[in-house]
Design a protein around this motif. Structure first.
Motif, PDB file in Angstrom:
ATOM      1  N   LEU A  19      41.271 -29.357 -27.268  1.00 41.54           N
ATOM      2  CA  LEU A  19      40.921 -28.166 -26.169  1.00 41.54           C
ATOM      3  C   LEU A  19      40.236 -27.698 -25.490  1.00 41.54           C
ATOM      4  N   GLU A  20      38.786 -28.552 -25.628  1.00 45.20           N
ATOM      5  CA  GLU A  20      37.690 -28.962 -24.747  1.00 45.20           C
ATOM      6  C   GLU A  20      38.482 -29.562 -23.078  1.00 45.20           C
ATOM      7  N   GLU A  21      38.871 -30.228 -23.568  1.00 44.88           N
ATOM      8  CA  GLU A  21      39.083 -31.302 -22.497  1.00 44.88           C
ATOM      9  C   GLU A  21      40.312 -30.914 -22.182  1.00 44.88           C
ATOM     10  N   LEU A  22      41.297 -30.213 -22.582  1.00 44.22           N
ATOM     11  CA  LEU A  22      41.723 -29.135 -21.894  1.00 44.22           C
ATOM     12  C   LEU A  22      42.566 -28.291 -21.200  1.00 44.22           C
ATOM     13  N   GLY A  23      40.703 -27.780 -21.679  1.00 45.03           N
ATOM     14  CA  GLY A  23      40.450 -26.301 -21.248  1.00 45.03           C
ATOM     15  C   GLY A  23      41.438 -25.240 -21.680  1.00 45.03           C
ATOM     16  N   LEU A  24      41.892 -25.747 -22.156  1.00 44.38           N
ATOM     17  CA  LEU A  24      43.089 -24.560 -23.314  1.00 44.38           C
ATOM     18  C   LEU A  24      41.774 -23.486 -23.440  1.00 44.38           C
ATOM     19  N   ALA A  25      42.443 -22.494 -24.245  1.00 43.93           N
ATOM     20  CA  ALA A  25      41.638 -21.275 -24.561  1.00 43.93           C
ATOM     21  C   ALA A  25      42.418 -21.318 -26.528  1.00 43.93           C
ATOM     22  N   TYR A  26      40.859 -20.831 -27.268  1.00 47.80           N
ATOM     23  CA  TYR A  26      41.272 -21.303 -28.279  1.00 47.80           C
ATOM     24  C   TYR A  26      40.175 -19.805 -29.430  1.00 47.80           C
ATOM     25  N   THR A  27      40.287 -20.373 -30.777  1.00 41.97           N
ATOM     26  CA  THR A  27      39.608 -19.541 -31.542  1.00 41.97           C
ATOM     27  C   THR A  27      39.563 -20.416 -32.608  1.00 41.97           C
ATOM     28  N   VAL A  28      38.379 -19.661 -33.154  1.00 40.05           N
ATOM     29  CA  VAL A  28      38.307 -21.221 -34.434  1.00 40.05           C
ATOM     30  C   VAL A  28      37.891 -20.614 -36.220  1.00 40.05           C
ATOM     31  N   LYS A  29      38.695 -20.914 -37.155  1.00 43.29           N
ATOM     32  CA  LYS A  29      38.405 -20.249 -38.085  1.00 43.29           C
ATOM     33  C   LYS A  29      38.209 -21.513 -39.222  1.00 43.29           C
ATOM     34  N   ARG A  30      36.485 -21.248 -39.277  1.00 45.35           N
ATOM     35  CA  ARG A  30      36.030 -22.090 -40.023  1.00 45.35           C
ATOM     36  C   ARG A  30      36.351 -21.917 -41.859  1.00 45.35           C
ATOM     37  N   TYR A  31      36.316 -23.258 -42.386  1.00 39.50           N
ATOM     38  CA  TYR A  31      36.877 -23.667 -43.489  1.00 39.50           C
ATOM     39  C   TYR A  31      35.665 -24.747 -44.101  1.00 39.50           C
ATOM     40  N   THR A  66      46.674 -34.535 -36.865  1.00 36.29           N
ATOM     41  CA  THR A  66      45.934 -34.553 -35.969  1.00 36.29           C
ATOM     42  C   THR A  66      47.262 -35.441 -34.467  1.00 36.29           C
ATOM     43  N   GLY A  67      48.124 -35.831 -34.871  1.00 34.48           N
ATOM     44  CA  GLY A  67      48.440 -36.890 -33.919  1.00 34.48           C
ATOM     45  C   GLY A  67      50.018 -35.566 -33.431  1.00 34.48           C
ATOM     46  N   ALA A  68      50.717 -34.994 -34.107  1.00 38.03           N
ATOM     47  CA  ALA A  68      51.236 -34.477 -34.204  1.00 38.03           C
ATOM     48  C   ALA A  68      51.083 -32.825 -33.014  1.00 38.03           C
ATOM     49  N   ILE A  69      49.109 -32.609 -33.681  1.00 35.64           N
ATOM     50  CA  ILE A  69      48.425 -31.407 -33.137  1.00 35.64           C
ATOM     51  C   ILE A  69      48.718 -31.319 -31.277  1.00 35.64           C
ATOM     52  N   ILE A  70      47.824 -33.106 -31.012  1.00 33.92           N
ATOM     53  CA  ILE A  70      47.014 -33.853 -29.954  1.00 33.92           C
ATOM     54  C   ILE A  70      48.875 -33.751 -28.851  1.00 33.92           C
ATOM     55  N   ALA A  71      49.693 -34.288 -29.773  1.00 37.39           N
ATOM     56  CA  ALA A  71      51.692 -34.075 -28.924  1.00 37.39           C
ATOM     57  C   ALA A  71      51.507 -32.602 -27.990  1.00 37.39           C
ATOM     58  N   TYR A  72      51.150 -32.111 -29.587  1.00 41.05           N
ATOM     59  CA  TYR A  72      52.066 -30.535 -28.815  1.00 41.05           C
ATOM     60  C   TYR A  72      50.946 -29.615 -27.186  1.00 41.05           C
ATOM     61  N   LEU A  73      49.460 -30.017 -28.065  1.00 43.49           N
ATOM     62  CA  LEU A  73      49.021 -29.441 -26.340  1.00 43.49           C
ATOM     63  C   LEU A  73      49.033 -30.157 -25.644  1.00 43.49           C
ATOM     64  N   THR A  74      49.211 -31.829 -25.742  1.00 40.79           N
ATOM     65  CA  THR A  74      49.109 -32.171 -23.717  1.00 40.79           C
ATOM     66  C   THR A  74      50.754 -31.523 -23.410  1.00 40.79           C
ATOM     67  N   ALA A  75      51.133 -31.420 -24.153  1.00 38.54           N
ATOM     68  CA  ALA A  75      52.404 -31.239 -23.834  1.00 38.54           C
ATOM     69  C   ALA A  75      52.259 -29.446 -23.039  1.00 38.54           C
ATOM     70  N   LYS A  76      51.591 -29.411 -23.653  1.00 37.86           N
ATOM     71  CA  LYS A  76      51.453 -27.828 -23.431  1.00 37.86           C
ATOM     72  C   LYS A  76      50.617 -27.518 -21.946  1.00 37.86           C
ATOM     73  N   ALA A  77      49.735 -28.266 -22.187  1.00 34.56           N
ATOM     74  CA  ALA A  77      48.812 -28.746 -21.098  1.00 34.56           C
ATOM     75  C   ALA A  77      49.313 -29.570 -19.905  1.00 34.56           C
ATOM     76  N   GLY A  78      50.452 -29.546 -19.497  1.00 33.38           N
ATOM     77  CA  GLY A  78      51.751 -30.501 -19.171  1.00 33.38           C
ATOM     78  C   GLY A  78      51.571 -32.063 -18.410  1.00 33.38           C
ATOM     79  N   GLY A  79      50.952 -32.620 -20.074  1.00 32.05           N
ATOM     80  CA  GLY A  79      51.596 -33.969 -20.263  1.00 32.05           C
ATOM     81  C   GLY A  79      49.865 -34.020 -19.319  1.00 32.05           C
ATOM     82  N   ALA A  80      49.026 -33.660 -19.327  1.00 32.44           N
ATOM     83  CA  ALA A  80      46.997 -33.990 -18.917  1.00 32.44           C
ATOM     84  C   ALA A  80      46.754 -34.711 -19.966  1.00 32.44           C
ATOM     85  N   LEU A  81      45.861 -35.890 -19.998  1.00 35.05           N
ATOM     86  CA  LEU A  81      45.171 -36.881 -21.260  1.00 35.05           C
ATOM     87  C   LEU A  81      45.732 -37.662 -21.616  1.00 35.05           C
TER      88      LEU A  81
END
Length: 224
Positions: A19-31, A66-81
């Motif tokens: 998320l930091e590499e992609l520059g997407l806004a996010y919040t963190v809920k820690r456990y 993780t793999g599914a999340i990466i695919a979702y987020l990189t697509a959301k960022a227009g295929g970055a990385l």
């Protein structure tokens, strides 16, 4: 808004970094992990039925693995990385994205489990369990890990990142198994150590550490 349900010292650190590499806004809920079992707390079941991390929520969408999340987020960022399709780099990208969890992580997890068998067993059984665990580790797990480590050395000797000259999300995917391997003192070679130094020096990686809190594998330091 993207929410990362972040478990300490876990694969979800990779999601924060992405998320930091992609520059997407996010919040963190820690456990926090259960101090006795080191497993995720039951509160994560309310987010996803398996009660594991990483998992993200994004405007009602729940994405786990993780793999599914990466695919979702990189697509959301227009295929970055992600390397361009129909290229050698893209084929390597697909391979390493699957290899990280499918091939690299299983022997590391088996080593972790067997290393904890004897200390957590009844004291009368500990000598026997320790011998069994040592036999499995020496005969099967450790040779397999050495084979993987040699493979990483060969691949990284040919290119600075796993897909080629450019940093990609596959490097983020590969970070956890290689960090875990190096942290356990299992003989990371010079190419792996150099790659870890490169990724740890990235500003987005450092920002993700600040967002996620203490991370036992940063810099290859031993897990607590």
């Amino acid at each position: 808004m993207i929410t990362v349900h972040h478990l300490e010292n876990s694969r979800s650190q990779r999601v924060l970094w992405l998320l930091e590499e992609l520059g997407l806004a996010y919040t963190v809920k820690r456990y926090a992990r259960d101090p006795r079992t080191m497993r995720a707390p039951p509160e994560l079941v309310a987010v996803h039925p398996l009660g594991k991390s990483p998992v993200i929520t994004d405007d009602g969408i729940v994405v786990a693995e993780t793999g599914a999340i990466i695919a979702y987020l990189t697509a959301k960022a227009g295929g970055a990385l992600v390397p361009p399709s129909a290229t050698q780099a893209h084929m390597r990208y697909i391979y390493w994205m699957h290899y990280a969890e499918g091939s690299a992580m299983p022997p590391l997890l088996i080593k972790l489990i067997f290393s904890r068998l004897a200390p957590g067993s009844p004291w009368l059984l500990r000598p026997l369990i320790r011998r069994i665990a040592d036999t499995v580790l020496r005969g099967f797990v450790d040779p397999d890990l050495r084979r993987h480590a040699a493979y990483w050395e060969t691949e990284l000797a040919e290119r600075p990142y796993f897909c080629g000259a450019d940093f990609t999300a596959a490097d983020i995917m590969m970070s956890f198994p290689l960090e875990a391997f190096a942290a356990r003192g299992t003989g990371a070679g010079p190419q792996v150590r150099a790659w870890l130094e490169r990724i740890h020096a990235r500003p987005a990686y450092r920002r993700a550490l600040a967002a996620g809190g203490p991370y036992a594998y940063a810099g290859g330091s031993p897990a607590a």
